[in-house]
Structure formats: C-alpha cells, structure tokens
Design a protein around this motif. Structure first.
Motif, PDB file in Angstrom:
ATOM      1  N   LYS A 142       0.925  -0.552 -17.881  1.00 19.78           N
ATOM      2  CA  LYS A 142       0.599  -0.623 -16.472  1.00 19.78           C
ATOM      3  C   LYS A 142       1.483   0.330 -15.684  1.00 19.78           C
ATOM      4  O   LYS A 142       2.695   0.376 -15.861  1.00 19.78           O
ATOM      5  CB  LYS A 142       0.793  -2.052 -15.972  1.00 19.78           C
ATOM      6  CG  LYS A 142       0.438  -2.246 -14.514  1.00 19.78           C
ATOM      7  CD  LYS A 142       0.668  -3.706 -14.108  1.00 19.78           C
ATOM      8  CE  LYS A 142       0.379  -3.912 -12.651  1.00 19.78           C
ATOM      9  NZ  LYS A 142       0.635  -5.321 -12.236  1.00 19.78           N
ATOM     10  N   LYS A 143       0.871   1.092 -14.809  1.00 15.29           N
ATOM     11  CA  LYS A 143       1.611   2.044 -13.999  1.00 15.29           C
ATOM     12  C   LYS A 143       2.244   1.314 -12.825  1.00 15.29           C
ATOM     13  O   LYS A 143       1.558   0.780 -11.966  1.00 15.29           O
ATOM     14  CB  LYS A 143       0.686   3.147 -13.497  1.00 15.29           C
ATOM     15  CG  LYS A 143       1.396   4.258 -12.736  1.00 15.29           C
ATOM     16  CD  LYS A 143       0.399   5.324 -12.321  1.00 15.29           C
ATOM     17  CE  LYS A 143       1.105   6.443 -11.552  1.00 15.29           C
ATOM     18  NZ  LYS A 143       0.135   7.479 -11.097  1.00 15.29           N
ATOM     19  N   GLY A 144       3.552   1.269 -12.803  1.00 16.16           N
ATOM     20  CA  GLY A 144       4.244   0.571 -11.734  1.00 16.16           C
ATOM     21  C   GLY A 144       4.743   1.527 -10.672  1.00 16.16           C
ATOM     22  O   GLY A 144       4.379   2.707 -10.636  1.00 16.16           O
ATOM     23  N   PHE A 145       5.572   1.022  -9.793  1.00 16.14           N
ATOM     24  CA  PHE A 145       6.169   1.850  -8.747  1.00 16.14           C
ATOM     25  C   PHE A 145       7.129   2.838  -9.396  1.00 16.14           C
ATOM     26  O   PHE A 145       8.018   2.457 -10.153  1.00 16.14           O
ATOM     27  CB  PHE A 145       6.899   0.950  -7.753  1.00 16.14           C
ATOM     28  CG  PHE A 145       7.559   1.690  -6.631  1.00 16.14           C
ATOM     29  CD1 PHE A 145       6.850   2.588  -5.855  1.00 16.14           C
ATOM     30  CD2 PHE A 145       8.896   1.479  -6.350  1.00 16.14           C
ATOM     31  CE1 PHE A 145       7.455   3.269  -4.812  1.00 16.14           C
ATOM     32  CE2 PHE A 145       9.517   2.147  -5.301  1.00 16.14           C
ATOM     33  CZ  PHE A 145       8.797   3.045  -4.538  1.00 16.14           C
ATOM     34  N   GLU A 146       6.976   4.110  -9.123  1.00 17.89           N
ATOM     35  CA  GLU A 146       7.658   5.164  -9.872  1.00 17.89           C
ATOM     36  C   GLU A 146       8.968   5.622  -9.251  1.00 17.89           C
ATOM     37  O   GLU A 146       9.500   6.658  -9.643  1.00 17.89           O
ATOM     38  CB  GLU A 146       6.710   6.355 -10.047  1.00 17.89           C
ATOM     39  CG  GLU A 146       5.451   6.008 -10.836  1.00 17.89           C
ATOM     40  CD  GLU A 146       4.460   7.153 -10.890  1.00 17.89           C
ATOM     41  OE1 GLU A 146       4.643   8.132 -10.140  1.00 17.89           O
ATOM     42  OE2 GLU A 146       3.507   7.068 -11.673  1.00 17.89           O
ATOM     43  N   GLU A 164       0.825  -1.211   0.000  1.00 18.45           N
ATOM     44  CA  GLU A 164       0.000   0.000   0.000  1.00 18.45           C
ATOM     45  C   GLU A 164       0.853   1.253   0.000  1.00 18.45           C
ATOM     46  O   GLU A 164       0.541   2.245  -0.679  1.00 18.45           O
ATOM     47  CB  GLU A 164      -0.950   0.013   1.203  1.00 18.45           C
ATOM     48  CG  GLU A 164      -1.847   1.240   1.208  1.00 18.45           C
ATOM     49  CD  GLU A 164      -2.956   1.204   2.245  1.00 18.45           C
ATOM     50  OE1 GLU A 164      -3.582   2.259   2.469  1.00 18.45           O
ATOM     51  OE2 GLU A 164      -3.200   0.122   2.828  1.00 18.45           O
ATOM     52  N   LEU A 165       1.950   1.220   0.740  1.00 15.32           N
ATOM     53  CA  LEU A 165       2.828   2.385   0.816  1.00 15.32           C
ATOM     54  C   LEU A 165       3.392   2.739  -0.563  1.00 15.32           C
ATOM     55  O   LEU A 165       3.431   3.909  -0.958  1.00 15.32           O
ATOM     56  CB  LEU A 165       3.967   2.095   1.789  1.00 15.32           C
ATOM     57  CG  LEU A 165       4.751   3.271   2.364  1.00 15.32           C
ATOM     58  CD1 LEU A 165       3.842   4.187   3.163  1.00 15.32           C
ATOM     59  CD2 LEU A 165       5.888   2.764   3.233  1.00 15.32           C
ATOM     60  N   CYS A 166       3.809   1.714  -1.301  1.00 18.05           N
ATOM     61  CA  CYS A 166       4.427   1.957  -2.611  1.00 18.05           C
ATOM     62  C   CYS A 166       3.387   2.217  -3.695  1.00 18.05           C
ATOM     63  O   CYS A 166       3.577   3.091  -4.544  1.00 18.05           O
ATOM     64  CB  CYS A 166       5.300   0.768  -2.998  1.00 18.05           C
ATOM     65  SG  CYS A 166       6.770   0.577  -1.959  1.00 18.05           S
ATOM     66  N   GLU A 167       2.286   1.469  -3.680  1.00 14.18           N
ATOM     67  CA  GLU A 167       1.253   1.698  -4.685  1.00 14.18           C
ATOM     68  C   GLU A 167       0.601   3.061  -4.524  1.00 14.18           C
ATOM     69  O   GLU A 167       0.134   3.656  -5.500  1.00 14.18           O
ATOM     70  CB  GLU A 167       0.201   0.594  -4.618  1.00 14.18           C
ATOM     71  CG  GLU A 167       0.683  -0.737  -5.169  1.00 14.18           C
ATOM     72  CD  GLU A 167      -0.413  -1.787  -5.209  1.00 14.18           C
ATOM     73  OE1 GLU A 167      -1.435  -1.607  -4.496  1.00 14.18           O
ATOM     74  OE2 GLU A 167      -0.247  -2.770  -5.951  1.00 14.18           O
ATOM     75  N   GLY A 168       0.587   3.580  -3.306  1.00 13.85           N
ATOM     76  CA  GLY A 168       0.079   4.922  -3.072  1.00 13.85           C
ATOM     77  C   GLY A 168       1.066   5.998  -3.456  1.00 13.85           C
ATOM     78  O   GLY A 168       0.776   7.192  -3.299  1.00 13.85           O
ATOM     79  N   GLN A 169       2.247   5.587  -3.955  1.00 16.46           N
ATOM     80  CA  GLN A 169       3.321   6.513  -4.352  1.00 16.46           C
ATOM     81  C   GLN A 169       3.716   7.420  -3.189  1.00 16.46           C
ATOM     82  O   GLN A 169       4.076   8.590  -3.380  1.00 16.46           O
ATOM     83  CB  GLN A 169       2.900   7.349  -5.576  1.00 16.46           C
ATOM     84  CG  GLN A 169       2.410   6.541  -6.764  1.00 16.46           C
ATOM     85  CD  GLN A 169       3.447   5.583  -7.362  1.00 16.46           C
ATOM     86  OE1 GLN A 169       4.655   5.763  -7.180  1.00 16.46           O
ATOM     87  NE2 GLN A 169       2.985   4.568  -8.067  1.00 16.46           N
ATOM     88  N   LEU A 208       8.151  -5.649  -7.738  1.00 17.37           N
ATOM     89  CA  LEU A 208       9.439  -5.932  -8.380  1.00 17.37           C
ATOM     90  C   LEU A 208       9.273  -6.588  -9.756  1.00 17.37           C
ATOM     91  O   LEU A 208      10.272  -6.781 -10.453  1.00 17.37           O
ATOM     92  CB  LEU A 208      10.296  -6.841  -7.484  1.00 17.37           C
ATOM     93  CG  LEU A 208      11.326  -6.187  -6.578  1.00 17.37           C
ATOM     94  CD1 LEU A 208      12.084  -7.251  -5.782  1.00 17.37           C
ATOM     95  CD2 LEU A 208      12.307  -5.319  -7.347  1.00 17.37           C
ATOM     96  N   ASP A 209       8.061  -6.916 -10.141  1.00 17.67           N
ATOM     97  CA  ASP A 209       7.847  -7.579 -11.432  1.00 17.67           C
ATOM     98  C   ASP A 209       8.383  -6.712 -12.570  1.00 17.67           C
ATOM     99  O   ASP A 209       8.105  -5.507 -12.646  1.00 17.67           O
ATOM    100  CB  ASP A 209       6.364  -7.854 -11.658  1.00 17.67           C
ATOM    101  CG  ASP A 209       5.847  -9.003 -10.808  1.00 17.67           C
ATOM    102  OD1 ASP A 209       6.665  -9.647 -10.131  1.00 17.67           O
ATOM    103  OD2 ASP A 209       4.626  -9.260 -10.836  1.00 17.67           O
ATOM    104  N   GLY A 210       9.171  -7.342 -13.434  1.00 15.42           N
ATOM    105  CA  GLY A 210       9.742  -6.641 -14.573  1.00 15.42           C
ATOM    106  C   GLY A 210      10.992  -5.848 -14.263  1.00 15.42           C
ATOM    107  O   GLY A 210      11.584  -5.234 -15.163  1.00 15.42           O
TER     108      GLY A 210
END
Length: 300
Positions: free
Chosen positions: A242-246, A172-177, A199-201
C-alpha cells in the motif's frame, strides 16, 4: 540525517491547521521560533499560511466562531464560570486565518504543479507550496458540535467532531502528496493526524496525559509512550504494498514539547548550533539532550 523524500532541502513555506479551541502554545510556540528565524538571513524567505474552515477569526475559547450554525456540545471536563458560561468562554483570543481549507485544496487541484494561490494580508496575490504542515492539539480535538438549538428537549440530534473538517483537509492534502517536506504535530495534533489513517504503521507520540485515550482510538499507530518527540520516516510503512504518505512525520508530546520539536526540525535544516542560538534568543531551555525516540525522564 537530512530530510528524506523532499522536493526542497530547505523548506520555507509553512502551513498551520487551526480549529476552534486548539491549544495556543501548540501553534504559537513553534511559530514564534520560525518568526525569530525570519529576522535572520537564513530565514528571510519563510512564509506562513494559516488555514481554517472559514475566514472568521479562530477562537481559542470554547465558543463557536461568528456566523456558524452550530454550537459546542457540553464538555464535561470544562468547569462552569459564575455567570453559567462554560469556563474560558470569556478568554477571547482569536487568530485570523489566511485561507480556508477548501480554497487551498481547490487551488492545488486546479494548478497541477503542487502550488496554491491566495491573497496575503497585504492584499497581494501570492503562489506558495505546502512545504511543512503544522498541526496543533488541544481540547478542541475531543469536542463535539451540534446544530444550534440541538441541545433542547429533542435531544442532541446530529453531532460531529470539532476537527472533522481539519481531518478531511489534512487527509486530502497528504494523500495528494502535496506536502513537500514534512508534517509536524504537537500534543493531540497527532490524534487528529491519526484519524486520517496516515499514521498507521508509523511511530508517533502524543500528550502524556491523553496517551491512553489517543492510543485506544487509533490502534494502527505504533505509539511511543513517554517520548518527547518522534521522527517517523516513510520507509517505516512496510508490507502490503500500500502506498502511504511519502514524507516525514514528526510528532511531539504535550504543549511545550512542540517547541523542542520545532527546534530539532530547525537543527536538521540549519544546524544544531543555529537552533541553540534561536533558543537562547528566546530565552528557552531547549531539551536538546533528549534525542529522537528517547524516553524523557521528565515524564517518568
């Protein structure tokens, strides 16, 4: 290369994710580097927040914290002591958390400015951002919990992974940017992070001895074998839109490699000469000749 996609060129607020039976040096090594920097003018504003499931002290021994309604499932790889207890149960080192996972997330959700509120160790109300997230590894990442008494004649019953709460928190912390600069993992901390799917990709490394099992569990990650540390940039995730962790993700191999990782991170922020000075102050032989993503001959 300066830190990419960051709102703060000089991150100052560090959050470490703790769970029972993590590896002490995975957290203590990198944190002692930061602690040493706080004694310098460049690091006077650095803060540390210790996040955990509850506010009970987090044990490094394979025993549950006080006040919980679960116990650890037997771990085959841990020996038994002479008194019948699991090996290491009497090695009582505990770390006091600053805030719970849920309290930190609730504050972030409520403020809508990327900051969270908490009460520090001196009883003061403080407001901080999550600039850097540090995730240690250890045997706790592969331990399971069962309800108290769940190991009797009725079988184990429900069981869940020891780091399940930490995985949900990090996700949640990372997906919430909400992480402003980077996520750093040590040892099988990358296994914990990989379980979030973030970490995918992307390229990553992990403990050399646990490499095969970690890679098998998390097949979407571009695992880098025999690397001491890997720095993954957000643009490594390409394709389906897909929007990943930025933000950046820095991963390191086992235990002491986390100190090398942190020194490289410090070098990125303050300069390599500064980082070497910190290493000398700690009397630590930093493997600074092993560049990002290189195979470390030590492992071969």
């Amino acid at each position: 290369m300066p830190l990419t996609s960051t709102n703060k060129q000089t991150p100052t607020n560090y959050v470490v994710v703790l769970y029972p039976c993590h590896q002490l040096l995975d957290s203590a090594g990198p944190l002692d580097i930061l602690s040493t920097i706080t004694k310098r003018p460049e690091g006077a504003n650095i803060t540390l927040t210790v996040a955990a499931e509850t506010l009970e002290p987090v044990p490094l021994a394979p025993v549950p914290p006080a006040g919980v309604d679960w116990e650890f499932e037997d771990v085959a790889e841990l020996p038994k002591a002479e008194d019948g207890e699991v090996g290491g149960a009497g090695f009582d080192v505990e770390i006091r958390p600053s805030v719970t996972f849920e309290e930190l997330l609730k504050s972030l959700r409520g403020r809508n400015d990327g900051m969270f509120e908490m009460v520090d160790g001196r009883g003061r109300k403080v407001v901080r951002s999550v600039d850097v997230l540090l995730i240690p590894g250890g045997i706790g990442t592969r331990m399971f919990r069962v309800p108290k008494g769940g190991k009797g004649e009725g079988g184990v019953g429900e069981r869940w992974n020891n780091v399940e709460g930490a995985v949900k928190f990090v996700k949640e912390l990372c997906e919430g940017q909400w992480v402003q600069s980077a996520v750093l993992t040590v040892c099988t901390g990358s296994d914990l992070l990989a379980r979030t799917g973030l970490l995918d990709g992307r390229r990553a490394t992990t403990n050399v001895m646990a490499f095969e099992k970690v890679a098998e569990r998390n097949k979407g990650v571009q695992w880098q074998r025999l690397r001491r540390w890997v720095r993954s940039l957000p643009e490594e995730v390409k394709g389906d839109g897909k929007k990943g962790f930025e933000k950046e993700i820095w991963t390191s191999a086992g235990i002491s490699a986390g100190m090398d990782l942190m020194l490289w991170f410090v070098a990125e922020i303050y300069g390599k000469e500064f980082a070497h000075g910190i290493a000398r102050r700690l009397e630590y032989e930093w493997r600074s000749h092993i560049e990002e993503g290189e195979v470390d001959p030590y492992y071969t």
